[in-house]
Design an enzyme around this catalytic site. Structure first.
Site, PDB file in Angstrom:
ATOM      1  N   GLY A  51      38.013  31.987  31.091  1.00 47.65           N
ATOM      2  CA  GLY A  51      37.702  33.357  30.669  1.00 47.65           C
ATOM      3  C   GLY A  51      38.878  34.151  30.139  1.00 47.65           C
ATOM      4  CD  GLU A 106      41.263  36.191  36.736  1.00 47.27           C
ATOM      5  OE1 GLU A 106      40.758  35.988  35.610  1.00 47.27           O
ATOM      6  OE2 GLU A 106      40.736  35.798  37.774  1.00 47.27           O
ATOM      7  CG  ASP A 107      38.190  36.593  33.039  1.00 42.78           C
ATOM      8  OD1 ASP A 107      38.622  36.651  34.207  1.00 42.78           O
ATOM      9  OD2 ASP A 107      37.219  35.888  32.728  1.00 42.78           O
ATOM     10  CG  ASP A 110      32.484  40.562  39.988  1.00 46.12           C
ATOM     11  OD1 ASP A 110      32.244  41.687  40.460  1.00 46.12           O
ATOM     12  OD2 ASP A 110      31.589  39.716  39.795  1.00 46.12           O
ATOM     13  CE  LYS A 138      31.533  42.554  36.558  1.00 43.44           C
ATOM     14  NZ  LYS A 138      30.503  41.594  36.917  1.00 43.44           N
ATOM     15  CG  PHE A 159      27.087  39.047  33.968  1.00 44.69           C
ATOM     16  CD1 PHE A 159      27.845  38.565  35.026  1.00 44.69           C
ATOM     17  CD2 PHE A 159      26.980  38.276  32.823  1.00 44.69           C
ATOM     18  CE1 PHE A 159      28.484  37.332  34.952  1.00 44.69           C
ATOM     19  CE2 PHE A 159      27.611  37.038  32.732  1.00 44.69           C
ATOM     20  CZ  PHE A 159      28.366  36.573  33.796  1.00 44.69           C
ATOM     21  CB  VAL A 160      30.794  42.516  30.644  1.00 43.09           C
ATOM     22  CG1 VAL A 160      30.341  43.913  31.009  1.00 43.09           C
ATOM     23  CG2 VAL A 160      31.916  42.066  31.577  1.00 43.09           C
ATOM     24  CG  ASP A 166      31.195  31.874  30.792  1.00 44.12           C
ATOM     25  OD1 ASP A 166      31.972  32.463  31.565  1.00 44.12           O
ATOM     26  OD2 ASP A 166      30.456  30.947  31.170  1.00 44.12           O
ATOM     27  NE  ARG A 172      33.964  30.122  28.111  1.00 49.46           N
ATOM     28  CZ  ARG A 172      34.134  30.455  29.386  1.00 49.46           C
ATOM     29  NH1 ARG A 172      34.719  31.588  29.694  1.00 49.46           N
ATOM     30  NH2 ARG A 172      33.721  29.671  30.351  1.00 49.46           N
TER      31      ARG A 172
HETATM   32  P1  IMP Z   1      35.633  37.080  41.136  1.00 51.48           P
HETATM   33  O1  IMP Z   1      36.186  35.906  41.904  1.00 51.48           O
HETATM   34  O2  IMP Z   1      34.286  37.497  41.682  1.00 51.48           O
HETATM   35  O3  IMP Z   1      36.591  38.247  41.062  1.00 51.48           O
HETATM   36  O4  IMP Z   1      35.280  36.609  39.683  1.00 51.48           O
HETATM   37  C1  IMP Z   1      36.205  35.962  38.941  1.00 51.48           C
HETATM   38  C2  IMP Z   1      35.684  35.261  37.725  1.00 51.48           C
HETATM   39  O5  IMP Z   1      34.279  35.339  37.553  1.00 51.48           O
HETATM   40  C3  IMP Z   1      36.275  35.937  36.527  1.00 51.48           C
HETATM   41  O6  IMP Z   1      37.556  35.413  36.264  1.00 51.48           O
HETATM   42  C4  IMP Z   1      35.263  35.646  35.461  1.00 51.48           C
HETATM   43  O7  IMP Z   1      35.546  34.430  34.826  1.00 51.48           O
HETATM   44  C5  IMP Z   1      33.943  35.560  36.210  1.00 51.48           C
HETATM   45  N1  IMP Z   1      33.206  36.845  36.087  1.00 51.48           N
HETATM   46  C6  IMP Z   1      33.132  37.864  36.972  1.00 51.48           C
HETATM   47  N2  IMP Z   1      32.397  38.889  36.508  1.00 51.48           N
HETATM   48  C7  IMP Z   1      31.972  38.499  35.269  1.00 51.48           C
HETATM   49  C8  IMP Z   1      31.169  39.123  34.250  1.00 51.48           C
HETATM   50  O8  IMP Z   1      30.681  40.267  34.350  1.00 51.48           O
HETATM   51  N3  IMP Z   1      30.967  38.380  33.126  1.00 51.48           N
HETATM   52  C9  IMP Z   1      31.480  37.131  32.934  1.00 51.48           C
HETATM   53  N4  IMP Z   1      32.248  36.526  33.853  1.00 51.48           N
HETATM   54  C10 IMP Z   1      32.487  37.194  35.014  1.00 51.48           C
HETATM   55 MG    MG Z   2      32.423  32.214  33.641  1.00 52.07          MG
END
Ligand code: IMP
Ligand code: MG
Length: 188
Positions: A51, A106-107, A110, A138, A159-160, A166, A172
């Site tokens: 991402g 990082e992208d 969340d 987020k 969800f974006v 993706d 992407r």
């Molecule tokens: P986390 O571990 O929940 O913080 O999520 C981390 C990963 O989940 C990110 O690096 C993204 O690749 C993916 N992710 C989380 N939220 C989204 C979203 O809204 N759209 C797409 N990918 C997401």
């Molecule tokens: Mg993903």
């Protein structure tokens, strides 16, 4: 051929435009250039695949200092829209980061689980410092208190996709960040 750019039909609304993304990444790169000006040749930018790949490649071109690039891959989502909660390391870095200044690109933060895992994993190699540059964060009440020095945009809990992010490996390559129509994942 005339290029006409229209919003993808699966996108409910554009949250952050291409121009806004460009301006934000340029500002973040300028901040990093200023903050790390005395750390020449000891900077390693680590991207979390897949991402963050597009964000990282734009960000490093806005950092006007010598640096190395490396990649990690971790998985927590499978092909769904919520984190599975279990993180797996799929690809490790190969650069020796001991004594160097690591910037994790990082992208999105969340649940924060991926980032916490990544920080803990890289700390094991004893870098001089670790900072986080996340394009998006987020806004969620249950997010752990992760110290991200550089955050591009705080966004609502939707969800974006686009600009590297993706849903089931699609979208992407959209140049903007958009909110995905819930119907796209609800009918699966
Ligand atoms: P986390 O571990 O929940 O913080 O999520 C981390 C990963 O989940 C990110 O690096 C993204 O690749 C993916 N992710 C989380 N939220 C989204 C979203 O809204 N759209 C797409 N990918 C997401
Ligand atoms: Mg993903």
């Amino acid at each position: 051929m005339q290029a006409v750019q229209t919003t993808h039909p699966d996108i409910e609304r554009v949250l952050i435009s291409e121009e806004e993304l460009r301006a934000c990444v340029a500002k973040m790169g300028a901040d990093i250039t200023r903050d790390y000006a005395n750390e020449e040749a000891r900077i390693v930018v680590v991207s979390v695949l897949r991402g963050a790949a597009i964000f990282m490649s734009d960000l490093v071109r806005e950092i006007h200092l010598p640096l190395e690039m490396d990649y990690m891959a971790v998985s927590s989502y499978g092909s769904g829209v919520t984190s599975s909660g279990t993180i797996k390391l799929q690809k490790d870095i190969t650069t020796d980061i001991q004594g160097k200044h690591v910037i994790i690109a990082e992208d999105i933060i969340d649940s924060g689980l991926t980032l916490q895992y990544t920080i803990d994993h890289l700390a094991y190699f004893k870098p001089a410092s670790i900072q986080v540059a996340s394009l998006l964060r987020k806004v969620r009440d249950d997010q752990p208190d992760i110290d991200a020095k550089y955050v591009g945009f705080e966004i609502p809990d939707a969800f974006v996709v686009g600009y590297g992010l993706d849903y089931a490996e699609r979208y992407r390559n959209l140049p903007y960040l958009g909110v995905l129509k819930p119907a796209v994942y609800e009918n699966k």
